[in-house]
Write a protein that holds these residues in place. Structure first.
Motif, PDB file in Angstrom:
ATOM      1  N   GLU A   1       0.454  -0.946   0.075  1.00 30.15           N
ATOM      2  CA  GLU A   1       0.139  -0.324  -0.011  1.00 30.15           C
ATOM      3  C   GLU A   1       1.051   1.325  -0.304  1.00 30.15           C
ATOM      4  O   GLU A   1       0.486   2.115  -1.447  1.00 30.15           O
ATOM      5  CB  GLU A   1      -0.954  -0.093   1.422  1.00 30.15           C
ATOM      6  N   ALA A   2       2.503   0.914   1.082  1.00 30.07           N
ATOM      7  CA  ALA A   2       3.137   2.737   0.642  1.00 30.07           C
ATOM      8  C   ALA A   2       3.474   2.414  -0.767  1.00 30.07           C
ATOM      9  O   ALA A   2       3.367   3.763  -1.090  1.00 30.07           O
ATOM     10  CB  ALA A   2       4.182   2.591   1.935  1.00 30.07           C
ATOM     11  N   TYR A   3       4.012   1.465  -1.324  1.00 30.28           N
ATOM     12  CA  TYR A   3       4.342   1.396  -2.456  1.00 30.28           C
ATOM     13  C   TYR A   3       4.112   2.486  -3.506  1.00 30.28           C
ATOM     14  O   TYR A   3       4.155   2.881  -4.298  1.00 30.28           O
ATOM     15  CB  TYR A   3       5.154   0.810  -2.779  1.00 30.28           C
ATOM     16  N   MET A   4       2.871   1.709  -3.503  1.00 35.83           N
ATOM     17  CA  MET A   4       1.476   2.092  -4.586  1.00 35.83           C
ATOM     18  C   MET A   4       1.132   3.209  -4.247  1.00 35.83           C
ATOM     19  O   MET A   4       1.292   4.131  -5.759  1.00 35.83           O
ATOM     20  CB  MET A   4       0.366   1.098  -4.570  1.00 35.83           C
ATOM     21  N   THR A   5       1.581   3.917  -3.160  1.00 35.47           N
ATOM     22  CA  THR A   5       0.658   4.850  -2.804  1.00 35.47           C
ATOM     23  C   THR A   5       1.885   6.086  -3.336  1.00 35.47           C
ATOM     24  O   THR A   5       1.285   7.131  -4.275  1.00 35.47           O
ATOM     25  CB  THR A   5       0.371   5.312  -1.616  1.00 35.47           C
ATOM     26  N   GLY A   6       3.224   5.982  -2.808  1.00 34.84           N
ATOM     27  CA  GLY A   6       4.150   6.336  -3.676  1.00 34.84           C
ATOM     28  C   GLY A   6       4.423   6.637  -5.335  1.00 34.84           C
ATOM     29  O   GLY A   6       4.957   7.166  -5.011  1.00 34.84           O
ATOM     30  N   GLN A   7       3.381   5.688  -5.560  1.00 36.11           N
ATOM     31  CA  GLN A   7       3.697   6.015  -6.686  1.00 36.11           C
ATOM     32  C   GLN A   7       2.445   6.453  -7.642  1.00 36.11           C
ATOM     33  O   GLN A   7       2.460   6.450  -8.789  1.00 36.11           O
ATOM     34  CB  GLN A   7       3.648   4.322  -7.947  1.00 36.11           C
ATOM     35  N   GLY A   8       1.570   6.487  -6.893  1.00 33.65           N
ATOM     36  CA  GLY A   8       0.736   7.573  -7.288  1.00 33.65           C
ATOM     37  C   GLY A   8      -1.083   7.070  -8.309  1.00 33.65           C
ATOM     38  O   GLY A   8      -1.238   6.680  -8.225  1.00 33.65           O
ATOM     39  N   ALA A   9      -0.427   5.156  -7.356  1.00 31.44           N
ATOM     40  CA  ALA A   9      -1.853   4.344  -7.952  1.00 31.44           C
ATOM     41  C   ALA A   9      -2.685   3.470  -6.951  1.00 31.44           C
ATOM     42  O   ALA A   9      -1.943   3.809  -5.155  1.00 31.44           O
ATOM     43  CB  ALA A   9      -1.129   3.002  -8.676  1.00 31.44           C
ATOM     44  N   ASP A  10      -3.749   2.752  -6.904  1.00 30.30           N
ATOM     45  CA  ASP A  10      -4.180   1.973  -5.712  1.00 30.30           C
ATOM     46  C   ASP A  10      -2.989   1.008  -5.948  1.00 30.30           C
ATOM     47  O   ASP A  10      -3.342   0.333  -6.966  1.00 30.30           O
ATOM     48  CB  ASP A  10      -5.323   1.921  -6.114  1.00 30.30           C
ATOM     49  N   VAL A  11      -3.448   0.466  -4.839  1.00 32.71           N
ATOM     50  CA  VAL A  11      -2.968  -1.304  -4.617  1.00 32.71           C
ATOM     51  C   VAL A  11      -4.618  -2.625  -5.290  1.00 32.71           C
ATOM     52  O   VAL A  11      -5.674  -1.340  -5.083  1.00 32.71           O
ATOM     53  CB  VAL A  11      -3.208  -1.500  -2.671  1.00 32.71           C
ATOM     54  N   PRO A  12      -4.138  -2.750  -5.795  1.00 29.15           N
ATOM     55  CA  PRO A  12      -5.591  -3.407  -6.465  1.00 29.15           C
ATOM     56  C   PRO A  12      -6.069  -4.545  -5.053  1.00 29.15           C
ATOM     57  O   PRO A  12      -5.315  -4.576  -4.773  1.00 29.15           O
ATOM     58  CB  PRO A  12      -4.580  -4.909  -6.981  1.00 29.15           C
ATOM     59  N   ALA A  13      -7.050  -4.534  -5.530  1.00 26.79           N
ATOM     60  CA  ALA A  13      -8.138  -5.784  -4.362  1.00 26.79           C
ATOM     61  C   ALA A  13      -7.174  -6.283  -4.689  1.00 26.79           C
ATOM     62  O   ALA A  13      -7.915  -7.524  -3.651  1.00 26.79           O
ATOM     63  CB  ALA A  13      -9.925  -5.542  -4.740  1.00 26.79           C
ATOM     64  N   GLN A  14      -6.895  -7.327  -5.776  1.00 25.78           N
ATOM     65  CA  GLN A  14      -6.639  -8.561  -5.155  1.00 25.78           C
ATOM     66  C   GLN A  14      -5.313  -8.780  -4.533  1.00 25.78           C
ATOM     67  O   GLN A  14      -5.062  -9.825  -4.006  1.00 25.78           O
ATOM     68  CB  GLN A  14      -6.435  -8.966  -6.571  1.00 25.78           C
ATOM     69  N   ALA A  15      -4.508  -8.110  -4.413  1.00 22.78           N
ATOM     70  CA  ALA A  15      -3.388  -7.916  -3.693  1.00 22.78           C
ATOM     71  C   ALA A  15      -3.294  -7.724  -2.381  1.00 22.78           C
ATOM     72  O   ALA A  15      -2.806  -8.421  -1.328  1.00 22.78           O
ATOM     73  CB  ALA A  15      -2.678  -6.626  -4.110  1.00 22.78           C
TER      74      ALA A  15
END
Length: 151
Positions: free
Chosen positions: A137-151
């Motif tokens: 979650e922290a990584y994807m937020t830093g990338q400006g993306a949402d964490v996929p629901a499947q993850a």
């Protein structure tokens, strides 16, 4: 504490299994290999004990499943890069394996499944080092993306 991991998997054809795992770049330890089983060395601490179905059955009173049609376990193994995942799956397909489903790309993690000729499932994956350190979650937020629901 160091722990060695021995994963026992059944095979219908021991010679075919040895050739398949050697084609992936692993080695066979001859000290623990005979007509019943082969010790596939993945690393200094991780080993597959590929065993004939008959020999495998001597270690349990449970029914031995057919990995072609039933899931027993999915073994996940990491790679250093996405390209590393693609390369080992390509080697596996060339050596008689099967890719049962499309690649999974979650942004922070990339994985592909590879079935050995007996249907045993290996999942090869690469995870962004930052995601492994901070969490997806922290990584994807830093990338400006949402964490996929499947993850």
């Amino acid at each position: 504490m160091a722990t060695n991991i021995f994963v026992n998997i059944p095979t219908a054809d021991l010679d075919r299994s040895k050739a398949f795992y050697e084609a992936l770049g692993y080695t066979i330890n001859p000290l623990f290999t005979d007509e019943n089983a082969a010790c596939v060395v993945l690393s200094d601490t991780i080993y597959f004990m590929v065993q004939t179905r008959e020999f495998y059955a001597t270690f349990t009173d449970k029914q031995i499943i057919d990995p072609h049609s039933q899931a027993g376990a999915s073994i996940a193994l990491s790679a250093d890069s996405r390209e590393g995942v693609d390369a080992i799956v390509a080697k596996g397909i060339e050596a008689g394996g099967n890719e049962p489903r499309p690649a999974q790309d979650y942004g922070f993690m990339y994985s592909r499944d590879l079935e050995d000729p007996d249907g045993n499932n290996l999942s090869y994956l690469w995870m962004a080092p930052e995601a492994a350190e901070k969490g997806p979650e922290a990584y994807m937020t830093g990338q400006g993306a949402d964490v996929p629901a499947q993850a």
